[in-house]
Design an enzyme around this catalytic site. Structure first.
Site, PDB file in Angstrom:
ATOM      1  N   ASP A  23     -10.837  39.183 -34.827  1.00 43.43           N
ATOM      2  CA  ASP A  23     -10.624  38.870 -33.411  1.00 43.43           C
ATOM      3  C   ASP A  23     -10.057  40.116 -32.725  1.00 43.43           C
ATOM      4  OD1 ASP A  23     -11.180  36.342 -34.375  1.00 43.43           O
ATOM      5  OD2 ASP A  23      -9.240  35.501 -33.895  1.00 43.43           O
ATOM      6  N   HIS A  30      -4.737  34.702 -39.280  1.00 44.27           N
ATOM      7  CA  HIS A  30      -4.875  33.459 -38.519  1.00 44.27           C
ATOM      8  C   HIS A  30      -5.761  32.516 -39.340  1.00 44.27           C
ATOM      9  CE1 HIS A  30      -3.623  35.354 -34.428  1.00 44.27           C
ATOM     10  NE2 HIS A  30      -2.587  34.883 -35.110  1.00 44.27           N
ATOM     11  N   HIS A  82      -5.225  42.715 -31.759  1.00 44.96           N
ATOM     12  CA  HIS A  82      -4.998  41.270 -31.748  1.00 44.96           C
ATOM     13  C   HIS A  82      -3.492  41.026 -31.776  1.00 44.96           C
ATOM     14  CE1 HIS A  82      -6.562  37.301 -31.951  1.00 44.96           C
ATOM     15  NE2 HIS A  82      -6.291  37.046 -33.198  1.00 44.96           N
ATOM     16  N   ASP A 109      -7.947  30.240 -39.008  1.00 48.69           N
ATOM     17  CA  ASP A 109      -9.394  30.026 -38.861  1.00 48.69           C
ATOM     18  C   ASP A 109     -10.210  31.154 -39.494  1.00 48.69           C
ATOM     19  OD1 ASP A 109      -8.204  31.451 -36.644  1.00 48.69           O
ATOM     20  OD2 ASP A 109     -10.116  31.324 -35.574  1.00 48.69           O
ATOM     21  N   HIS A 110      -9.534  32.154 -40.047  1.00 54.11           N
ATOM     22  CA  HIS A 110     -10.250  33.265 -40.695  1.00 54.11           C
ATOM     23  C   HIS A 110     -10.042  33.327 -42.202  1.00 54.11           C
ATOM     24  CE1 HIS A 110     -11.747  35.260 -37.010  1.00 54.11           C
ATOM     25  NE2 HIS A 110     -10.809  34.473 -36.498  1.00 54.11           N
ATOM     26  N   HIS A 120      -7.723  38.965 -40.813  1.00 47.88           N
ATOM     27  CA  HIS A 120      -6.321  38.761 -40.435  1.00 47.88           C
ATOM     28  C   HIS A 120      -5.853  37.382 -40.860  1.00 47.88           C
ATOM     29  CE1 HIS A 120      -8.370  36.843 -37.074  1.00 47.88           C
ATOM     30  NE2 HIS A 120      -7.247  36.494 -36.483  1.00 47.88           N
ATOM     31  N   HIS A 122     -17.413  33.365 -32.339  1.00 43.27           N
ATOM     32  CA  HIS A 122     -16.020  32.979 -32.130  1.00 43.27           C
ATOM     33  C   HIS A 122     -15.856  32.295 -30.766  1.00 43.27           C
ATOM     34  CE1 HIS A 122     -11.550  33.374 -32.160  1.00 43.27           C
ATOM     35  NE2 HIS A 122     -11.721  33.348 -33.463  1.00 43.27           N
TER      36      HIS A 122
HETATM   37 ZN   LIG Z   1      -6.988  35.371 -34.531  1.00 45.72          ZN
END
Ligand SMILES: [Zn+2]
Length: 310
Positions: free
Chosen positions: A213, A67, A145, A69-70, A65, A271
């Site tokens: 997530d 976000h 999510h 941090d991914h 996805h 995570h």
């Molecule tokens: Zn996320």
């Protein structure tokens, strides 16, 4: 019997905010020598260097996805592959917005990649086939999510039947492929040896599921049934269940409940919120519900094993 690797390396196990010693999410799954990169947070390149993983062996990148941090490490990796002279195509599977983000950065820097970048956008459904080859089939998992987020299920292909050593002398060389594929051995005079006399069952295929997530999502359970290794995010403990709900994340207990309901082989937690200096409280919480739980860590190597230990 020789069997190719099916091994997970966790490069980053942190959540959105930086924490000392932890990196944002990225993992490498080695499937018979072909590398699949799963999410690509900042620092992925350095973590791969640290783990001695060659960038150029990565054939597929799977981004769950949008976000940061991914995926914020992806542009750097794409550039490095270019600078290092990559010619082999790279498949990137991710949300459709990812292509826009990559394209705009390539355009802004006037970069014309020397290798083909094949982008495939992912639908937010369960069971969509992302990739299939002789060794593995990768399908999607619809996670829950704040924005569309896709997990991945890697299922090893069923191998060929093994030839019984003591029967080898009866099987002419040119018939061996057919016998391994399950055919009886037939002779010109009409004689026939049944396949079962000549071969052993193939080894059971291994499977790995990646769920990050996601909020607690029991709808995933039928898709995770019997998976050998389940990575499930565990951002918080139950004391922070309200915060988990608000942010569409899971607690360690949630992860363990999913693992127990799906009857998976092993649960791997990751995570972790930066508020936990040590992830031990998360492990303790999950172990109370699902005993076969382990913690991921930076550089952790987890060979995927079937229930019978193969
Ligand atoms: Zn996320």
């Amino acid at each position: 019997m020789d069997r190719g690797p099916f091994t997970l390396t966790t490069l980053g196990t942190g959540a959105a905010l930086p924490a000392r010693g932890r990196y944002p999410t990225s993992q490498i799954l080695d499937v018979h020598g072909m590398l699949h990169l799963i999410d690509c947070g900042e620092g992925t390149q350095e973590r791969m260097r640290g783990a001695g993983i060659s960038f150029q062996r990565i054939a597929h990148v799977h981004i769950s996805h949008m976000h940061g941090d991914h995926y914020l490490g992806l542009m750097g990796l794409i550039s490095s592959m270019h600078l290092m002279g990559r010619r082999k195509e790279l498949f990137v599977h991710g949300p459709k917005e990812l292509k826009e983000v990559v394209d705009i950065q390539l355009r802004a820097s006037g970069t014309y990649l020397r290798y083909p970048l094949r982008f495939r956008s992912l639908p937010h459904v369960n069971g969509h086939v992302v990739h299939a080859d002789e060794h593995v089939t990768v399908t999607t998992l619809a996670l829950k999510h704040r924005i569309p987020c896709t997990g991945f299920l890697f299922k090893e292909s069923v191998g060929l039947r093994g030839l019984r050593r003591e029967q080898l002398h009866r099987i002419p060389q040119f018939k061996r492929a057919a016998v391994k594929a399950g055919h009886d051995l037939e002779f010109p005079d009409g004689a026939r040896i049944p396949n079962a006399e000549l071969t052993l069952d193939p080894e059971s295929p291994r499977s790995y599921a990646y769920c990050s997530d996601t909020a607690y999502e029991p709808d995933l359970v039928p898709h995770l049934e019997g998976v050998d290794l389940l990575y499930h995010e565990a951002t918080f403990t139950e004391a922070m269940a309200g915060r988990a709900k608000e942010t569409y994340h899971s607690t360690a207990a949630d992860a363990a409940r999913i693992a127990a309901a799906a009857g998976v082989g092993r649960l791997l937690l990751g995570h972790f919120s930066s508020r936990y200096k040590s992830p031990d409280p998360l492990l303790t919480e999950a172990l109370g519900i699902f005993p076969r739980t382990v913690l991921s860590h930076e550089g952790g190597v987890f060979p995927v094993r079937t229930r019978d230990g193969a």
